[in-house]
Structure formats: C-alpha cells, structure tokens
Design a protein around this motif. Structure first.
Motif, short mmCIF file in Angstrom:
data_model
loop_
_atom_site.label_atom_id
_atom_site.label_comp_id
_atom_site.label_asym_id
_atom_site.label_seq_id
_atom_site.Cartn_x
_atom_site.Cartn_y
_atom_site.Cartn_z
N PRO A 1 0.50 -4.21 6.38
CA PRO A 1 0.96 -3.73 7.68
C PRO A 1 0.42 -2.32 7.96
N PRO A 2 0.06 -2.02 9.19
CA PRO A 2 -0.49 -0.69 9.50
C PRO A 2 0.49 0.44 9.19
N TYR A 3 1.80 0.15 9.29
CA TYR A 3 2.78 1.20 9.01
C TYR A 3 2.92 1.47 7.51
N PHE A 4 2.47 0.55 6.67
CA PHE A 4 2.36 0.86 5.25
C PHE A 4 1.09 1.66 4.97
N ASN A 5 0.02 1.30 5.70
CA ASN A 5 -1.25 1.97 5.48
C ASN A 5 -1.23 3.42 5.97
N SER A 6 -0.50 3.70 7.03
CA SER A 6 -0.44 5.10 7.50
C SER A 6 0.19 5.99 6.44
N ILE A 7 1.25 5.52 5.82
CA ILE A 7 1.90 6.28 4.75
C ILE A 7 0.99 6.40 3.54
N TYR A 8 0.34 5.30 3.20
CA TYR A 8 -0.61 5.29 2.08
C TYR A 8 -1.69 6.34 2.28
N PHE A 9 -2.34 6.31 3.41
CA PHE A 9 -3.48 7.21 3.63
C PHE A 9 -3.06 8.67 3.75
N LYS A 10 -1.94 8.94 4.38
CA LYS A 10 -1.55 10.33 4.55
C LYS A 10 -1.24 10.99 3.21
N ASN A 11 -0.71 10.22 2.28
CA ASN A 11 -0.50 10.77 0.94
C ASN A 11 -1.83 10.98 0.22
N SER B 1 0.82 -1.21 0.00
CA SER B 1 0.00 0.00 0.00
C SER B 1 0.85 1.27 0.00
N TYR B 2 1.96 1.29 0.74
CA TYR B 2 2.72 2.54 0.79
C TYR B 2 3.41 2.83 -0.53
N ALA C 1 -7.38 21.09 5.10
CA ALA C 1 -6.53 22.01 4.33
C ALA C 1 -5.08 21.93 4.78
N ASP C 2 -4.85 21.67 6.05
CA ASP C 2 -3.48 21.59 6.57
C ASP C 2 -2.75 20.34 6.10
N CYS C 3 -3.49 19.38 5.55
CA CYS C 3 -2.87 18.14 5.10
C CYS C 3 -1.94 18.36 3.91
N ARG C 4 -1.90 19.57 3.37
CA ARG C 4 -0.91 19.90 2.34
C ARG C 4 0.50 19.87 2.91
N LYS C 5 0.64 19.90 4.23
CA LYS C 5 1.95 19.85 4.87
C LYS C 5 2.41 18.43 5.15
N LEU C 6 1.52 17.45 5.00
CA LEU C 6 1.91 16.06 5.24
C LEU C 6 2.88 15.62 4.15
N TYR C 7 3.99 15.07 4.56
CA TYR C 7 5.00 14.61 3.63
C TYR C 7 5.41 15.73 2.68
N ALA D 1 2.25 3.77 13.95
CA ALA D 1 1.46 3.93 12.73
C ALA D 1 0.03 4.31 13.06
N MET D 2 -0.55 3.68 14.06
CA MET D 2 -1.94 3.99 14.39
C MET D 2 -2.06 5.36 15.05
N VAL D 3 -1.05 5.79 15.78
CA VAL D 3 -1.06 7.17 16.27
C VAL D 3 -1.12 8.13 15.08
N GLN D 4 -0.32 7.84 14.05
CA GLN D 4 -0.33 8.69 12.86
C GLN D 4 -1.70 8.72 12.19
N VAL D 5 -2.31 7.56 12.07
CA VAL D 5 -3.62 7.49 11.41
C VAL D 5 -4.63 8.37 12.13
N TYR D 6 -4.73 8.23 13.44
CA TYR D 6 -5.74 8.98 14.19
C TYR D 6 -5.38 10.47 14.26
N ALA D 7 -4.10 10.77 14.41
CA ALA D 7 -3.70 12.18 14.47
C ALA D 7 -3.98 12.87 13.14
#
Length: 358
Positions: A278-288, A231-232, A352-358, A339-345
C-alpha cells in the motif's frame, strides 16, 4: 518537480476528499458511496495531517503557503481526542470522531503513535510547544498499553488496540512507540523516555525480527506469529536505530539501520515487491530511509523513492482529477492520496532537513 507534484496531489486531496461542512475532516474515499461513514477514521486523517505538515517543510519558501492549512489540520485532529474513556484510563485519539461528529471508537496504539510522531515533527519544524505536550500525553497512553501479564506467551510489548477482539502485539505498535520515545528523550532529556523506547525496541527484536533481517507483523497470545513483511514495518526500525545511534553514539545502531535498510531494499525494491505494498506503508518506509541517509549519507533510498514516485505518477494518477487509483479501483482513499502527497513533499525537502522526519 517533486514540489509541484506534491502541490497538485494535495489540491486534489482537498478538492475531492475534504468534507465541506466546517468540521475540518475528510471522507474515507471519493466518490462517496452509499453506506460510507460521514467521515474518515483517525488513521487516514492523521496521514492527511502528516501530508500537510510535510508540505510546510518544503524549502525556498514553498512550505509557508501551507501553514494556514496545517493549523486547520490541528483543529480537525482534535475531533478524535477523547479525554476519557480508554480502557487504561489515559486520554488519546479514538478511531472515529467523537461527538458531535461521531461516536468515537476504540483506541489503537499505532494510530496514536503516528499522531505523536507528527506532533514531534511539528515541534522540530515549527517550535510548536503545544504539539510537543500532546506528543508526551500520547506516549503516556502508549506506555499504558504494555502487556504486563507474564503468563502470556512472549509477554511484554504494546498491544495493537484496546478493542477486545484483538490481543495482538505488533511491530507497528512497538517500533513507532520506540521512535516516539526516542524523539521525546532527544528533546527533553528525560531518561524514562529512553528506557521505555529500549523496552519496546528490545521486545520487538526478540519476538518479531526474522532470520532474514526483516520484521514480521505481529504475535498473538498463543505465540502464533503473522509472518507477512510490510514495508513500513521495515522502515520504522531503520529510523529507531538511527535515533539510538544519535543518542548513544554507538556505531552498531547505525550499522543495524543500514543492514535493515539494505535487506528491505533487496526485498521490496530489487525484488520487485514495492508496488504490491500500500502507498501509505511505502510513504512511511521511504521517509525513514531519508532519515537514515540524512545521517549516514548516500542516495540509494532517495533514488528508489524518486523512481517509485515517478512510476505511481505515470501509472496510477488520473490526470483529469489528480487522484491516484490503485489496483484498478474506481475510487481513491484519503489514506492513499495523502501518502502520495507525503512522498512528493519529502522528496522536495533538503536532504539535511530530513533529520526532522519522524
């Protein structure tokens, strides 16, 4: 609700997985087993660092409570920094803490790219100039990992690691490198960052983009491709195309981002494969994906991320400890909890602030 879940998951991370010896480091897993290393490898630590950073971005003053912890993560991150010793002569983050905490380890280019990207996010979120300077040094290391031997099959691309036992060139060692270069170009205006980002992007598209519109994992020097879809490896190319659109104004890049995001959504979400990742692949996937929606609009991927977070909370979380146990395991890894902390945070962020993710 997402902010409360992020806070609770982080409290469990700190209570059960942080090492209490003043090093600022983490265990690899909880409970610690006989034979485990004293500390986690760099990749899990970087994701705990990123989790803390994502917490500081929660709106309404909620993030301010984590600024002191973010400073502590920077101290712990430095435990992996090697000013010399890499095979290309460039400094970087070793795979294990350096003396006096450990013996260091090989440089992995993807490990370093994640730190470089979180350093960029620190700069964009908090104006941290020191973090930006470190991100630029990381990018120098990444560039030094480019395969310049034209005798190799599919020559070019950034290697996965400097370790002698692998000569793979991966989607995950090239697309995050491109993303880091594009972010640095946006901030500094330096053309060399854009040039190198395009080289990494183009090489990956030539050699690891499947006919299905998804990205394979890696190719070795004998031209053998590992065709697993992670996924990532789909999420990061989405983010790269969004940044290329922002830099160039060329709508084709945004269209590509949406096509990749759509293909990945069909494969992982609609196709029922997401929980197998893995959840740590999914956190990267979703944040993008959130980065994409912050520019293109819509909420399809945020909705899928929220549903994923709900399922994991209800199915894999131990209510007594706040730890997540995947696949029936008796332990929890730092990498999974972070990874799950990242997902919920990230779900708690203003879209609009998600433009700063990655």
């Amino acid at each position: 609700m997402s902010a409360a879940r992020a806070a609770a998951s982080y409290q469990a991370l700190q209570r059960y997985l942080a090492v209490g010896d003043g090093s600022g480091l983490y265990h690899e897993r909880y409970p610690v087993a006989a034979g485990d290393n004293a500390y986690s490898y760099e990749w899990p630590f970087s994701q705990a660092h990123t989790a803390t950073l994502d917490l500081t971005g929660m709106p309404g003053g909620q993030g301010e409570a984590y600024l002191r912890d973010l400073a502590a993560r920077a101290v712990g991150q430095q435990r992996y920094w090697k000013a010399s010793g890499g095979t290309t002569g460039k400094p970087g983050y070793a795979s294990y803490p350096v003396p006096p905490y450990g013996g260091g380890g090989d440089f992995f280019y993807d490990d370093n790219e994640w730190v470089g990207l979180l350093d960029v996010q620190r700069y964009l979120t908090h104006g941290d100039r020191e973090a930006l300077e470190r991100a630029e040094r990381v990018f120098q290391l990444v560039v030094s990992g480019w395969d310049s031997d034209t005798a190799h099959a599919d020559s070019g691309g950034v290697f996965w690691t400097q370790a002698a036992w692998s000569q793979d060139r991966n989607t995950v060692s090239n697309m995050p490198g491109a993303q880091l270069g594009l972010r640095l170009h946006q901030i500094t205006g330096q053309a060399s960052y854009l040039d190198w980002a395009r080289r990494m992007y183009d090489w990956t598209n030539r050699h690891l983009l499947s006919p299905d519109g998804l990205y394979w994992d890696h190719v070795n020097l004998t031209d053998t491709v590992e065709t697993t879809f992670w996924s990532y490896n789909q999420g990061v190319p989405v983010g790269v195309n969004v940044l290329l659109y922002e830099i160039t104004g060329d709508r084709e890049y945004l269209d590509r981002a949406q096509r990749i995001a759509g293909a990945a959504h069909s494969y992982f979400v609609t196709g029922g494969r997401l929980l197998g990742q893995p959840p740590y692949f999914n956190s990267i996937y979703f944040k993008n994906q959130l980065l994409l929606e912050s520019v293109a609009g819509g909420h399809t991927h945020r909705d899928a991320m929220r549903e994923y977070g709900e399922t994991v909370w209800n199915r894999y979380r131990d209510a007594g400890t706040g730890l997540f146990h995947f696949d029936g395991a008796a332990w929890t890894e730092t990498l999974q909890q972070a990874a799950m902390v990242q997902v919920y945070a990230a779900l708690a962020w203003d879209p609009a602030d998600c433009r700063k993710l990655y």
